[in-house]
Scaffold this active site. Sequence first.
Site, short mmCIF file in Angstrom:
data_model
loop_
_atom_site.label_atom_id
_atom_site.label_comp_id
_atom_site.label_asym_id
_atom_site.label_seq_id
_atom_site.Cartn_x
_atom_site.Cartn_y
_atom_site.Cartn_z
CE LYS A 152 0.36 4.53 18.23
NZ LYS A 152 0.13 3.80 16.88
CG ASN A 198 -6.19 7.74 17.66
OD1 ASN A 198 -5.40 8.22 17.99
ND2 ASN A 198 -6.12 7.01 16.54
CG ASN A 212 -3.42 3.13 15.24
OD1 ASN A 212 -2.38 3.19 15.59
ND2 ASN A 212 -4.01 4.24 14.90
N GLY A 220 0.91 -1.28 0.09
CA GLY A 220 0.06 -0.03 -0.09
C GLY A 220 0.82 1.34 -0.14
O1 KPL Z 1 -1.24 6.70 16.23
C1 KPL Z 1 -1.42 7.75 16.04
C2 KPL Z 1 -2.79 8.14 15.15
O2 KPL Z 1 -2.88 9.14 14.84
O3 KPL Z 1 -3.40 7.01 14.91
C3 KPL Z 1 -0.73 8.98 17.11
C4 KPL Z 1 0.49 8.38 17.45
C5 KPL Z 1 -1.76 9.28 18.06
C6 KPL Z 1 -0.39 10.14 16.02
O4 KPL Z 1 -1.37 10.88 15.82
#
Ligand code: KPL
Length: 300
Positions: free
Chosen positions: A181, A189, A100, A7
């Site tokens: 994380k 977010n 994420n 990607g």
């Molecule tokens: O992982 C991120 C995201 O935006 O998804 C951070 C580290 C919070 C950076 O904006």
Amino acid sequence: MQWVVVGTGALSTLWAFGLQRQGEKVTLLTRHVEDGRHLELTAEHTDGLQAQSFEVIGDPTQAGRNSVWLIIVKAWQLQAVVDLLAGQIPDNAHVIISHNGIGAAQNALLTTPDWHLYDLVTTHGAWRRSRLHSVHAGHGQSWVGPRQPGLSAVPEWFQPLRAALPPLEWDSTILYRRWHKLAVNCAINPLATLANVPNGILKNLHFQQDIRAICEEVALVAQTHLGKALPELSADQLESGVYQVIQATANNRCSMLQDIDAGQRTEIDYLNGYICQLGQDYNIPTPVNQRLWQNITALT
Ligand code: KPL
């Protein structure tokens, strides 16, 4: 070494640039194969713009057999990528995955047991000005380590990956980084998305109570789920990590806000949603994560 970057997302582009700059051979796997051979991408860093041309392929079988696969995608896209690669790349391929949240494509990954799977956790902030133009908006840090027990040796590809977008550390207990994380994303977010502002606004006292409550809920769920008391997953540790990332990515509009702006699906189900579901399994109340899960879901 031969790399295939899957990607042209903002972070994929930054890693692809860095790898190619180190003299690595980088190929992009993308559905948008325009002239059939090459794609010109632009990356914007604080010190200016750069353009690089990459070889592209539209089919995983066109990649070299010893390729290292770098998959940085949205959590909800991972299943489709795994389906695309399964059976098409060598059984023992080295595959580095980054997204994420937790829980994406878990079942699909169980059906590819011979892949050597690694997890990349990063706090860099990036966004796409357009499909072929990425902006490095917040300088974070990254960790990579094995997702499976028997992969403790540091692989040969680690050094070029580290040089490509530093700082990157090898972490043999990457699961704990992943949980850190997760807490960062569960806090930043949805709060920045609902406020519709860059991450830096969350330093404001108004958000303090929610950030603390999110970290307490995540810490309790994590400790119950992982089965031991983990000092590195205490609410205090998670909270201090959240504020570090807010500081480092103050000018970045978080990925969830970018998704909402682009009319795309968000990763909320793999963030606050994941915490709420585990909370329900373990009978742990998660009211603040629940409220944010509902409020973000209502936006889409
Ligand atoms: O992982 C991120 C995201 O935006 O998804 C951070 C580290 C919070 C950076 O904006």
